[in-house]
Design a protein around this motif. Structure first.
Motif, PDB file in Angstrom:
ATOM      1  N   ALA A 149       0.870  -1.250   0.226  1.00 53.78           N
ATOM      2  CA  ALA A 149       0.055   0.106   0.132  1.00 53.78           C
ATOM      3  C   ALA A 149       0.734   1.290  -0.072  1.00 53.78           C
ATOM      4  CB  ALA A 149      -0.914   0.086   1.230  1.00 53.78           C
ATOM      5  N   PHE A 150       2.137   1.291   0.766  1.00 53.12           N
ATOM      6  CA  PHE A 150       2.888   2.457   0.835  1.00 53.12           C
ATOM      7  C   PHE A 150       3.405   2.411  -0.364  1.00 53.12           C
ATOM      8  CE2 PHE A 150       6.977   4.365   2.057  1.00 53.12           C
ATOM      9  CZ  PHE A 150       6.281   5.666   2.527  1.00 53.12           C
ATOM     10  N   GLN A 151       3.950   1.442  -1.108  1.00 54.42           N
ATOM     11  CA  GLN A 151       4.770   1.455  -2.389  1.00 54.42           C
ATOM     12  C   GLN A 151       3.908   2.064  -3.364  1.00 54.42           C
ATOM     13  OE1 GLN A 151       4.901  -2.182  -4.313  1.00 54.42           O
ATOM     14  NE2 GLN A 151       7.154  -1.806  -5.227  1.00 54.42           N
ATOM     15  N   GLU A 152       2.692   1.650  -3.491  1.00 56.29           N
ATOM     16  CA  GLU A 152       1.667   2.227  -4.392  1.00 56.29           C
ATOM     17  C   GLU A 152       1.469   3.730  -4.228  1.00 56.29           C
ATOM     18  OE1 GLU A 152      -1.795  -0.116  -4.669  1.00 56.29           O
ATOM     19  OE2 GLU A 152      -0.655  -1.816  -5.529  1.00 56.29           O
ATOM     20  N   PHE A 153       1.337   4.074  -3.119  1.00 58.90           N
ATOM     21  CA  PHE A 153       1.080   5.530  -2.874  1.00 58.90           C
ATOM     22  C   PHE A 153       2.133   6.362  -3.132  1.00 58.90           C
ATOM     23  CE2 PHE A 153       2.145   8.851   0.339  1.00 58.90           C
ATOM     24  CZ  PHE A 153       1.440   9.787  -0.005  1.00 58.90           C
ATOM     25  N   VAL A 154       3.313   5.963  -2.811  1.00 58.86           N
ATOM     26  CA  VAL A 154       4.785   6.504  -3.476  1.00 58.86           C
ATOM     27  C   VAL A 154       4.649   6.795  -5.023  1.00 58.86           C
ATOM     28  CG1 VAL A 154       6.859   7.074  -3.439  1.00 58.86           C
ATOM     29  CG2 VAL A 154       5.995   6.304  -1.170  1.00 58.86           C
ATOM     30  N   ASP A 155       4.203   5.649  -5.615  1.00 53.21           N
ATOM     31  CA  ASP A 155       4.477   5.617  -7.000  1.00 53.21           C
ATOM     32  C   ASP A 155       3.354   5.963  -7.787  1.00 53.21           C
ATOM     33  OD1 ASP A 155       6.998   5.025  -6.471  1.00 53.21           O
ATOM     34  OD2 ASP A 155       6.867   2.773  -6.680  1.00 53.21           O
ATOM     35  N   ASP A 156       2.147   6.083  -7.193  1.00 53.91           N
ATOM     36  CA  ASP A 156       0.904   6.453  -7.916  1.00 53.91           C
ATOM     37  C   ASP A 156       0.928   8.141  -8.421  1.00 53.91           C
ATOM     38  OD1 ASP A 156      -1.636   6.977  -8.955  1.00 53.91           O
ATOM     39  OD2 ASP A 156      -2.634   5.979  -7.095  1.00 53.91           O
TER      40      ASP A 156
END
Length: 385
Positions: A149-156
């Motif tokens: 979830a954090f990875q997707e937040f940063v890369d979205d």
């Protein structure tokens, strides 16, 4: 009368400064908020261990208990002057922040097969049902869920066209939760901890993205907190979004009478509370569930070059909270194995003003339990960056 109160408060702060600087920690008395019964119990529970126990009254910010124990005789107040990885207790703050920044939903799930895999990266996780949605992910403390979830937040790039803006907004919300800066307790030598922003990550890593910093999602990496900050975070959640600066003076000045409101949205708190309650009912700390009152808790296990650290933060009762607690035992292993049961005894004493016969028996057992200090990782001074 007001001048007299301010003078008394100033004298107490000077006294506490001198005594703590002389490696004497605050003790119960007419001038402090500390409860003698909680101090005595916490000292018993930390015997033959190294770490700290803190309890705060959420409605007032009064510190009811603060005990620091060291086996290396370094004289540090580990409750406020040591910073550590918060481990999975940080998932509560992560949920509050990512939900408020529209990066989480109640229905989305992530798979977990004993951990998180991405190319050659593997982050382990204990066995549990998969996939999980948000509330059970908090209860089961799923590393895969929060890293992804954090990875997707940063890369979205649809949510944030620029990654630096994403991480800076994230850091701003985290700091409003009392993390990454001194809270301002009326004791000296309080550490700041660390919540990384884009400028810090640029200095540390050069090029970075959601994958290279995904460990931040589960409270590792650059994130550092003090045990006091974790206890205050539990108090914020208990209060559904606000806190008073923790204090040990019975006659605090006006600084400690001002409500501080976190930036997290109001609808985020019931979600986190349900997740913390889930952890106690059927998750990582189900062993501390009781019929006496509803405990909301979150365990943590912080990776370390020696044996891992055991962590717990939580509050009780769920609907009318009287106490928030944080326990941090260095080299204590899994949060569920040591920190959580110690915290449950502090909660019982705080609410009932006594332990049941069964709980007293358990307290004696934990009092005799020795935790061998292997190695505590050296913490980077991020202030120098």
């Amino acid at each position: 009368m007001e001048k007299l109160k301010r003078f008394a408060s100033a004298c107490l702060c000077l006294f506490l400064t001198l005594t703590v600087s002389a490696q004497v920690f605050p003790e119960p008395g007419e001038h402090t908020t500390l409860r003698a019964d909680l101090q005595t119990l916490a000292k018993r529970l930390l015997r033959n261990k190294q770490g700290s126990i803190i309890a705060i009254e959420p409605a007032t910010g009064k510190v009811l208990c603060m005990v620091s124990k060291d086996k290396v005789d370094d004289g540090i107040n580990r409750a406020i002057s040591m910073t550590y990885s918060p481990g999975s207790t940080f998932k509560t703050a992560q949920t509050l922040t990512l939900w408020s920044l529209h990066a989480l939903s109640m229905t989305k799930s992530y798979p977990c097969h004993k951990g998180f895999y991405y190319n050659k990266v593997h982050i382990g996780c204990h066995p549990h049902h998969s996939p999980l949605t948000l509330i059970p992910a908090i209860g089961q403390s799923c590393n895969s869920y929060f890293c992804k979830a954090f990875q997707e937040f940063v890369d979205d790039r649809t949510l944030y066209p620029v990654k630096s803006t994403a991480i800076d907004d994230w850091a701003r919300f985290m700091r409003s939760l009392g993390l990454g800066h001194p809270l301002g307790i009326d004791l000296p030598e309080e550490a700041a901890g660390c919540i990384p922003d884009a400028a810090m990550l640029d200095k540390l890593h050069g090029a970075w993205n959601g994958t290279t910093i995904m460990w931040v999602g589960m409270g590792q990496g650059e994130v550092r907190t003090t045990p006091l900050q974790l206890c205050n975070l539990a108090a914020i959640i208990a209060n559904r979004g606000w806190y008073y600066i923790p204090h040990v003076s019975n006659h605090p000045d006006s600084t400690y009478l001002v409500k501080h409101h976190a930036l997290a949205h109001a609808d985020a708190y019931p979600i986190v509370i349900k997740g913390m309650r889930n952890a106690v009912l059927s998750g990582t700390c189900k062993s501390i569930n009781t019929l006496m009152y509803k405990i909301c808790g979150k365990t943590g296990t912080a990776e370390n070059k020696g044996h891992d650290h055991s962590i717990f933060m939580g509050f009780a009762p769920m609907d009318y909270p009287k106490v928030a607690v944080a326990v941090y035992v260095e080299n204590g292993g899994f949060g569920a194995d040591l920190a959580a049961p110690l915290a449950s005894l502090i909660i019982e004493q705080a609410i009932n003003h006594k332990l049941s016969a069964k709980s007293e028996y358990r307290a004696r057992g934990w009092e005799k339990t020795t935790v061998k200090i292997t190695k505590v990782e050296q913490v980077v001074n991020f202030d120098d960056l």
